[in-house]
Design a protein around this motif. Structure first.
Motif, PDB file in Angstrom:
ATOM      1  N   ARG A 123     -20.762 -19.714  63.142  1.00 15.85           N
ATOM      2  CA  ARG A 123     -21.718 -20.998  63.008  1.00 15.85           C
ATOM      3  C   ARG A 123     -21.904 -20.992  61.376  1.00 15.85           C
ATOM      4  NH1 ARG A 123     -20.912 -23.072  67.535  1.00 15.85           N
ATOM      5  NH2 ARG A 123     -22.585 -22.383  69.452  1.00 15.85           N
ATOM      6  N   THR A 124     -21.449 -22.204  61.030  1.00 14.65           N
ATOM      7  CA  THR A 124     -21.519 -22.545  59.645  1.00 14.65           C
ATOM      8  C   THR A 124     -22.640 -23.417  59.267  1.00 14.65           C
ATOM      9  OG1 THR A 124     -19.031 -22.539  59.338  1.00 14.65           O
ATOM     10  CG2 THR A 124     -20.207 -23.708  57.723  1.00 14.65           C
ATOM     11  N   TYR A 125     -23.478 -23.173  58.234  1.00 13.28           N
ATOM     12  CA  TYR A 125     -24.523 -24.105  57.730  1.00 13.28           C
ATOM     13  C   TYR A 125     -24.565 -24.017  56.221  1.00 13.28           C
ATOM     14  CZ  TYR A 125     -29.124 -26.120  57.997  1.00 13.28           C
ATOM     15  OH  TYR A 125     -30.252 -26.920  57.863  1.00 13.28           O
ATOM     16  N   ASN A 126     -24.463 -25.259  55.443  1.00 14.31           N
ATOM     17  CA  ASN A 126     -24.351 -25.157  54.143  1.00 14.31           C
ATOM     18  C   ASN A 126     -25.819 -24.989  53.375  1.00 14.31           C
ATOM     19  OD1 ASN A 126     -23.522 -25.848  51.502  1.00 14.31           O
ATOM     20  ND2 ASN A 126     -23.451 -27.906  51.848  1.00 14.31           N
ATOM     21  N   ILE A 127     -25.894 -23.839  52.571  1.00 21.09           N
ATOM     22  CA  ILE A 127     -27.277 -23.343  52.331  1.00 21.09           C
ATOM     23  C   ILE A 127     -27.239 -23.739  50.850  1.00 21.09           C
ATOM     24  CG2 ILE A 127     -28.276 -21.469  51.859  1.00 21.09           C
ATOM     25  CD1 ILE A 127     -27.414 -20.351  54.434  1.00 21.09           C
ATOM     26  N   GLY A 128     -26.317 -23.723  50.106  1.00 21.27           N
ATOM     27  CA  GLY A 128     -26.431 -23.841  48.457  1.00 21.27           C
ATOM     28  C   GLY A 128     -26.322 -22.614  47.821  1.00 21.27           C
ATOM     29  N   GLU A 129     -25.331 -22.488  46.735  1.00 19.93           N
ATOM     30  CA  GLU A 129     -25.038 -21.489  46.101  1.00 19.93           C
ATOM     31  C   GLU A 129     -26.480 -20.733  45.490  1.00 19.93           C
ATOM     32  OE1 GLU A 129     -21.989 -20.155  45.495  1.00 19.93           O
ATOM     33  OE2 GLU A 129     -21.382 -21.506  47.012  1.00 19.93           O
ATOM     34  N   GLY A 130     -26.216 -19.262  45.679  1.00 15.97           N
ATOM     35  CA  GLY A 130     -27.436 -18.667  44.871  1.00 15.97           C
ATOM     36  C   GLY A 130     -28.642 -18.292  45.620  1.00 15.97           C
ATOM     37  N   LYS A 131     -28.902 -19.267  46.716  1.00 15.78           N
ATOM     38  CA  LYS A 131     -30.073 -19.104  47.404  1.00 15.78           C
ATOM     39  C   LYS A 131     -30.203 -17.923  48.278  1.00 15.78           C
ATOM     40  CE  LYS A 131     -31.158 -23.964  47.475  1.00 15.78           C
ATOM     41  NZ  LYS A 131     -31.497 -24.950  48.066  1.00 15.78           N
ATOM     42  N   ALA A 132     -31.315 -17.224  48.211  1.00 15.49           N
ATOM     43  CA  ALA A 132     -31.502 -16.120  49.026  1.00 15.49           C
ATOM     44  C   ALA A 132     -31.775 -16.710  50.707  1.00 15.49           C
ATOM     45  CB  ALA A 132     -32.776 -15.229  48.697  1.00 15.49           C
ATOM     46  N   VAL A 133     -31.152 -16.005  51.477  1.00 16.31           N
ATOM     47  CA  VAL A 133     -31.100 -16.177  53.092  1.00 16.31           C
ATOM     48  C   VAL A 133     -31.735 -15.012  53.744  1.00 16.31           C
ATOM     49  CG1 VAL A 133     -29.644 -16.864  55.044  1.00 16.31           C
ATOM     50  CG2 VAL A 133     -28.909 -17.678  52.740  1.00 16.31           C
ATOM     51  N   TYR A 134     -32.872 -15.515  54.522  1.00 16.13           N
ATOM     52  CA  TYR A 134     -33.199 -14.444  55.375  1.00 16.13           C
ATOM     53  C   TYR A 134     -33.213 -14.717  56.835  1.00 16.13           C
ATOM     54  CZ  TYR A 134     -35.557 -13.451  51.046  1.00 16.13           C
ATOM     55  OH  TYR A 134     -35.878 -12.975  49.514  1.00 16.13           O
ATOM     56  N   TYR A 135     -32.462 -14.023  57.529  1.00 20.38           N
ATOM     57  CA  TYR A 135     -32.175 -14.270  58.998  1.00 20.38           C
ATOM     58  C   TYR A 135     -32.694 -12.724  59.792  1.00 20.38           C
ATOM     59  CZ  TYR A 135     -28.029 -11.186  57.732  1.00 20.38           C
ATOM     60  OH  TYR A 135     -27.338 -10.255  57.596  1.00 20.38           O
ATOM     61  N   LYS A 136     -32.424 -13.224  61.127  1.00 16.60           N
ATOM     62  CA  LYS A 136     -32.688 -12.156  62.026  1.00 16.60           C
ATOM     63  C   LYS A 136     -31.887 -12.539  63.461  1.00 16.60           C
ATOM     64  CE  LYS A 136     -37.253 -14.744  63.886  1.00 16.60           C
ATOM     65  NZ  LYS A 136     -38.317 -14.520  64.106  1.00 16.60           N
ATOM     66  N   SER A 137     -31.745 -11.701  64.102  1.00 16.24           N
ATOM     67  CA  SER A 137     -30.796 -11.767  65.219  1.00 16.24           C
ATOM     68  C   SER A 137     -31.755 -11.609  66.557  1.00 16.24           C
ATOM     69  CB  SER A 137     -29.845 -10.768  65.489  1.00 16.24           C
ATOM     70  OG  SER A 137     -29.154 -10.719  66.592  1.00 16.24           O
ATOM     71  N   CYS A 138     -31.616 -12.737  67.333  1.00 16.40           N
ATOM     72  CA  CYS A 138     -32.537 -12.661  68.787  1.00 16.40           C
ATOM     73  C   CYS A 138     -31.660 -13.104  69.988  1.00 16.40           C
ATOM     74  CB  CYS A 138     -33.492 -13.818  68.490  1.00 16.40           C
ATOM     75  SG  CYS A 138     -34.543 -13.949  67.011  1.00 16.40           S
ATOM     76  N   GLN A 139     -32.344 -12.360  70.998  1.00 13.04           N
ATOM     77  CA  GLN A 139     -32.099 -12.741  72.327  1.00 13.04           C
ATOM     78  C   GLN A 139     -33.078 -13.616  72.881  1.00 13.04           C
ATOM     79  OE1 GLN A 139     -31.278  -9.167  74.684  1.00 13.04           O
ATOM     80  NE2 GLN A 139     -31.404 -10.361  76.748  1.00 13.04           N
ATOM     81  N   ASP A 140     -32.702 -14.762  73.688  1.00 14.13           N
ATOM     82  CA  ASP A 140     -33.488 -15.836  74.038  1.00 14.13           C
ATOM     83  C   ASP A 140     -33.889 -15.509  75.752  1.00 14.13           C
ATOM     84  OD1 ASP A 140     -34.900 -18.117  74.592  1.00 14.13           O
ATOM     85  OD2 ASP A 140     -33.195 -19.567  74.370  1.00 14.13           O
ATOM     86  N   ASP A 141     -34.905 -14.623  75.577  1.00 14.31           N
ATOM     87  CA  ASP A 141     -35.729 -14.234  76.982  1.00 14.31           C
ATOM     88  C   ASP A 141     -36.549 -15.316  77.479  1.00 14.31           C
ATOM     89  OD1 ASP A 141     -34.588 -11.396  76.309  1.00 14.31           O
ATOM     90  OD2 ASP A 141     -36.445 -10.921  75.295  1.00 14.31           O
ATOM     91  N   ALA A 142     -36.848 -15.274  78.709  1.00 12.76           N
ATOM     92  CA  ALA A 142     -37.514 -16.492  79.403  1.00 12.76           C
ATOM     93  C   ALA A 142     -38.689 -16.437  78.884  1.00 12.76           C
ATOM     94  CB  ALA A 142     -37.625 -15.893  80.992  1.00 12.76           C
ATOM     95  N   PHE A 143     -39.597 -15.437  78.597  1.00 17.52           N
ATOM     96  CA  PHE A 143     -41.144 -15.965  77.971  1.00 17.52           C
ATOM     97  C   PHE A 143     -40.972 -15.714  76.533  1.00 17.52           C
ATOM     98  CE2 PHE A 143     -41.416 -14.937  82.658  1.00 17.52           C
ATOM     99  CZ  PHE A 143     -41.990 -16.338  83.000  1.00 17.52           C
ATOM    100  N   THR A 144     -40.869 -14.273  76.194  1.00 23.07           N
ATOM    101  CA  THR A 144     -41.097 -13.745  74.641  1.00 23.07           C
ATOM    102  C   THR A 144     -39.795 -13.418  74.051  1.00 23.07           C
ATOM    103  OG1 THR A 144     -43.197 -13.257  75.347  1.00 23.07           O
ATOM    104  CG2 THR A 144     -42.116 -12.426  72.991  1.00 23.07           C
ATOM    105  N   ASP A 145     -38.938 -14.090  73.247  1.00 21.93           N
ATOM    106  CA  ASP A 145     -37.643 -13.735  72.768  1.00 21.93           C
ATOM    107  C   ASP A 145     -37.794 -12.300  72.008  1.00 21.93           C
ATOM    108  OD1 ASP A 145     -37.024 -16.039  73.650  1.00 21.93           O
ATOM    109  OD2 ASP A 145     -36.501 -17.142  71.843  1.00 21.93           O
ATOM    110  N   THR A 146     -36.736 -11.720  72.067  1.00 26.49           N
ATOM    111  CA  THR A 146     -36.719 -10.332  71.459  1.00 26.49           C
ATOM    112  C   THR A 146     -35.902 -10.666  70.068  1.00 26.49           C
ATOM    113  OG1 THR A 146     -36.440  -9.041  73.668  1.00 26.49           O
ATOM    114  CG2 THR A 146     -35.673  -7.910  71.861  1.00 26.49           C
ATOM    115  N   CYS A 147     -36.620 -10.360  68.789  1.00 26.67           N
ATOM    116  CA  CYS A 147     -35.731 -10.592  67.741  1.00 26.67           C
ATOM    117  C   CYS A 147     -35.989  -9.197  66.918  1.00 26.67           C
ATOM    118  CB  CYS A 147     -36.287 -11.519  66.902  1.00 26.67           C
ATOM    119  SG  CYS A 147     -36.335 -13.201  67.707  1.00 26.67           S
TER     120      CYS A 147
END
Length: 118
Positions: free
Chosen positions: A86-110
């Motif tokens: 999945r592409t998303y244009n962020i802009g050169e030189g910017k720090a990107v903070y990300y996490k991986s998640c599972q979309d659970d029924a009530f509370t997502d696991t990330c």
């Protein structure tokens, strides 16, 4: 003399209008949680997102960067054992903070947040 002045002016114009140096981003690490993995790639500003569990839950990457105004979510519903970029244009030189998640029924696991640089 006139030719020398012309050459000097042309050289100064070239130097002042020259391209700025390119910024080399930094790929982020692979981050995972029970059922999902994600990784950020700087060349092309994209996330590689995978569903790793046969549980019927979709997965997503949640990320933010300076100027994003908050978390951005990129979903993947392809099913167990599948991945997507999945592409998303962020802009050169910017720090990107990300996490991986599972979309659970009530509370997502990330996972926790990790960093890359666009």
């Amino acid at each position: 003399m006139r030719k020398l002045v012309t050459v000097v002016i042309a050289a100064l114009l070239f130097l002042s209008l020259g391209a700025s140096p390119a910024f080399a981003g930094t790929n982020g690490p692979i981050v995972s949680t029970d059922g999902s993995t994600a990784k950020f790639f700087a060349d092309g500003d994209y996330f590689h997102i995978c569903d790793t569990d046969s549980d019927g839950d979709s997965v997503y990457v949640s990320f933010y960067y300076s100027g994003s105004g908050g978390d951005i979510r990129l979903n993947w519903t392809g099913g167990a054992g599948t991945c997507v970029n999945r592409t998303y244009n962020i802009g050169e030189g910017k720090a990107v903070y990300y996490k991986s998640c599972q979309d659970d029924a009530f509370t997502d696991t990330c996972s926790g947040y990790v960093k890359g640089t666009a």
